[in-house]
Design an enzyme around this catalytic site. Structure first.
Site, PDB file in Angstrom:
ATOM      1  N   GLU A  52      33.088  17.346  39.928  1.00  0.00           N
ATOM      2  CA  GLU A  52      32.892  18.119  38.707  1.00  0.00           C
ATOM      3  C   GLU A  52      33.827  17.677  37.598  1.00  0.00           C
ATOM      4  O   GLU A  52      34.915  17.172  37.823  1.00  0.00           O
ATOM      5  CB  GLU A  52      33.030  19.612  38.986  1.00  0.00           C
ATOM      6  N   CYS A  98      37.941  17.224  30.975  1.00  0.00           N
ATOM      7  CA  CYS A  98      38.780  17.345  32.165  1.00  0.00           C
ATOM      8  C   CYS A  98      38.038  16.655  33.298  1.00  0.00           C
ATOM      9  O   CYS A  98      36.881  16.965  33.550  1.00  0.00           O
ATOM     10  CB  CYS A  98      38.985  18.831  32.467  1.00  0.00           C
ATOM     11  N   CYS A 133      40.587  17.276  47.824  1.00  0.00           N
ATOM     12  CA  CYS A 133      42.035  17.148  47.624  1.00  0.00           C
ATOM     13  C   CYS A 133      42.703  17.556  48.928  1.00  0.00           C
ATOM     14  O   CYS A 133      42.171  18.371  49.675  1.00  0.00           O
ATOM     15  CB  CYS A 133      42.488  18.096  46.501  1.00  0.00           C
ATOM     16  N   CYS A 187      46.922  23.614  47.872  1.00  0.00           N
ATOM     17  CA  CYS A 187      47.391  24.769  47.093  1.00  0.00           C
ATOM     18  C   CYS A 187      46.525  25.989  47.424  1.00  0.00           C
ATOM     19  O   CYS A 187      45.307  25.911  47.461  1.00  0.00           O
ATOM     20  CB  CYS A 187      47.351  24.455  45.597  1.00  0.00           C
ATOM     21  N   CYS A 246      43.572  27.286  45.103  1.00  0.00           N
ATOM     22  CA  CYS A 246      42.708  26.272  44.508  1.00  0.00           C
ATOM     23  C   CYS A 246      41.485  25.977  45.368  1.00  0.00           C
ATOM     24  O   CYS A 246      41.594  25.788  46.578  1.00  0.00           O
ATOM     25  CB  CYS A 246      43.522  24.996  44.297  1.00  0.00           C
ATOM     26  N   CYS A 254      39.276  24.921  38.967  1.00  0.00           N
ATOM     27  CA  CYS A 254      39.248  23.645  39.671  1.00  0.00           C
ATOM     28  C   CYS A 254      38.478  23.690  40.992  1.00  0.00           C
ATOM     29  O   CYS A 254      38.835  24.408  41.904  1.00  0.00           O
ATOM     30  CB  CYS A 254      40.725  23.382  39.964  1.00  0.00           C
TER      31      CYS A 254
HETATM   32  N1  SAH Z   1      46.513  18.146  41.584  1.00  0.00           N
HETATM   33  C1  SAH Z   1      46.925  18.274  40.218  1.00  0.00           C
HETATM   34  C2  SAH Z   1      45.784  18.380  39.228  1.00  0.00           C
HETATM   35  C3  SAH Z   1      44.601  19.227  39.569  1.00  0.00           C
HETATM   36  S1  SAH Z   1      44.739  20.963  39.468  1.00  0.00           S
HETATM   37  C4  SAH Z   1      47.864  19.445  40.066  1.00  0.00           C
HETATM   38  O1  SAH Z   1      48.131  20.127  41.052  1.00  0.00           O
HETATM   39  O2  SAH Z   1      48.394  19.654  38.980  1.00  0.00           O
HETATM   40  C5  SAH Z   1      44.919  21.350  37.752  1.00  0.00           C
HETATM   41  C6  SAH Z   1      45.682  22.641  37.515  1.00  0.00           C
HETATM   42  O3  SAH Z   1      44.861  23.790  37.808  1.00  0.00           O
HETATM   43  C7  SAH Z   1      46.924  22.763  38.377  1.00  0.00           C
HETATM   44  O4  SAH Z   1      47.982  23.296  37.604  1.00  0.00           O
HETATM   45  C8  SAH Z   1      46.473  23.753  39.426  1.00  0.00           C
HETATM   46  O5  SAH Z   1      47.554  24.346  40.066  1.00  0.00           O
HETATM   47  C9  SAH Z   1      45.599  24.681  38.614  1.00  0.00           C
HETATM   48  N2  SAH Z   1      44.665  25.523  39.371  1.00  0.00           N
HETATM   49  C10 SAH Z   1      43.928  25.194  40.437  1.00  0.00           C
HETATM   50  N3  SAH Z   1      43.181  26.227  40.860  1.00  0.00           N
HETATM   51  C11 SAH Z   1      43.455  27.248  40.028  1.00  0.00           C
HETATM   52  C12 SAH Z   1      43.015  28.600  39.943  1.00  0.00           C
HETATM   53  N4  SAH Z   1      42.154  29.103  40.824  1.00  0.00           N
HETATM   54  N5  SAH Z   1      43.505  29.351  38.946  1.00  0.00           N
HETATM   55  C13 SAH Z   1      44.394  28.842  38.047  1.00  0.00           C
HETATM   56  N6  SAH Z   1      44.844  27.605  38.080  1.00  0.00           N
HETATM   57  C14 SAH Z   1      44.405  26.791  39.070  1.00  0.00           C
END
Ligand code: SAH
Length: 373
Positions: free
Chosen positions: A120, A133, A140, A144, A147, A361
């Site tokens: 996406e 974006c 991944c 996290c 995420c 994301c």
């Molecule tokens: N792996 C990289 C880039 C991808 S995620 C990173 O961790 O930065 C891009 C951003 O979106 C990151 O700051 C991540 O922590 C955040 N993110 C992912 N899922 C999210 C969610 N459900 N709500 C808010 N932010 C989120």
């Protein structure tokens, strides 16, 4: 935790295809033309007996005019186009689905790749220009907790051509200029380092699209080696660190990678990035109700970042249905920001884009996987 960072094999940039017109099923190896640097393209053309100046012409077709097929390269002879298509292929992500936000015009694209994977990408319009974006990996493995991209683990790295393909396809579909690219879709950019840096060099090359490196933001969950390595590439891209907590203990609750690298390792790497590039680092902080959004956490964050020339982006967490996290209320978010500002830390509340269309994301790909598998 070590397994988390073992390097996965990058995707082979060659693709096997049955040679056209052959019935024997013999396979030929084709190379992704759009992933080649200018010098590599020139060398490939010279090895095919072409004059070096062709490289400029073809590079422009690939990156400035963003051709989707060799047949579009109308100022090349038919025979050259044919010879190119026998040796090379062009990555063109296919539109599977697009969701358009009724709130702000944000578009979320689901693209299909040649091997059947889907990724996406997001189109956002701001007053200062259009921003896209993009994803850097299929899935991944950083894990996290909040995420959606990480739910099915890492499938594979994206090639530079597949990253460029996302940008070029959205530009073509919208018929508009793109001024900013953020590497904040699915995937950890530093877990696919070579391909990501090659992508940045290609998209900023003045013989092609010539996007300003200052218009590119790379977001990482915090891999210090990657941060330090990028600092030395001579590419003035903006670095964003996904911080999400003011201390290691809280950070480990949200981000498994914090078990491997403490803030004592990650923050000095960010400082080094600033020293080397002069680019102010952004810190991303997703606010999760009752988890990291108290005033004491805001104070701890201000103390952690004090003295740094930086910027904090506060993002209300996007609830992912597989996870129990709830976004903080508007009042709590304002209070959090006010505490940071009181301690002279620059902070903005990220305007939520496309909240009505699976904004977070990896959510769109996840829902696609649920319905198609
Ligand atoms: N792996 C990289 C880039 C991808 S995620 C990173 O961790 O930065 C891009 C951003 O979106 C990151 O700051 C991540 O922590 C955040 N993110 C992912 N899922 C999210 C969610 N459900 N709500 C808010 N932010 C989120």
């Amino acid at each position: 935790m070590d397994s988390l960072l073992q390097h996965s094999e990058g995707m082979n940039e060659e693709r096997k295809e049955s040679a056209q017109g052959e019935t024997s099923g013999k396979e030929v190896h084709k190379t992704d033309l759009r992933s080649l640097s200018f010098d590599e393209l020139e060398a490939a053309l010279v090895s095919m007996g072409e004059k070096p100046f062709r490289a400029r012409q073809i590079f422009s077709w690939l990156h400035a005019k963003q051709a989707a097929d060799f047949s579009e390269m109308t100022d090349l002879s038919k025979s050259l186009r044919e010879r190119l298509s026998r040796r090379f292929f062009l990555t063109v992500p296919q539109l599977v689905e697009v969701l358009i936000s009724n709130l702000d015009g944000t578009r979320k694209y689901l693209f299909g790749l040649a091997d059947g994977n889907v990724i996406e990408s997001v189109w956002m319009e701001y007053r200062h220009g259009n921003s896209v974006c993009i994803s850097t990996q299929v899935g991944c493995r950083m894990g996290c907790r909040f995420c959606a991209s990480t739910l099915g683990g890492l499938v594979r790295n994206l090639t530079p051509g597949e990253m460029l393909g996302q940008v070029y396809q959205m530009g073509r579909l919208m018929g508009k200029r793109i001024s900013n690219v953020v590497l904040m879709g699915s995937g950890e950019p530093f877990d696919n380092y070579e391909n990501v840096v090659r992508f940045i060099r290609l998209i900023t090359d003045e013989r092609g699209l010539g996007l300003s490196a200052r218009g590119i933001t790379l977001s990482t969950c915090g891999l210090p080696d990657g941060i330090r390595r990028l600092a030395k590439e001579g590419l003035p891209v903006t670095l964003a660190l996904s911080l999400h907590a003011p201390d290691d203990e809280k950070r480990r609750e949200l981000m498994p990678i914090a078990n491997k690298y403490s803030l004592k390792e990650v923050l000095p790497a960010c400082d080094f990035y600033f020293e080397q590039t002069g680019r102010r680092v952004s810190f991303e902080y997703s606010l999760v109700s009752g988890v990291n959004d108290r005033k004491e956490e805001a104070r701890a964050l201000a103390a952690l970042l004090s003295g740094r020339n930086c910027h904090v982006n506060l993002i209300p967490v996007n609830p992912v249905k597989e996870r129990k996290y709830v976004r903080s209320g508007a009042r709590t978010i304002d209070d959090f920001k006010n505490v940071l500002e009181k301690y002279e830390i620059n902070a903005t509340i990220r305007r939520e884009m496309g909240r009505d269309i699976n904004g977070a994301c990896g959510q769109l790909r996840q829902s696609y996987r649920e319905t198609h598998h």
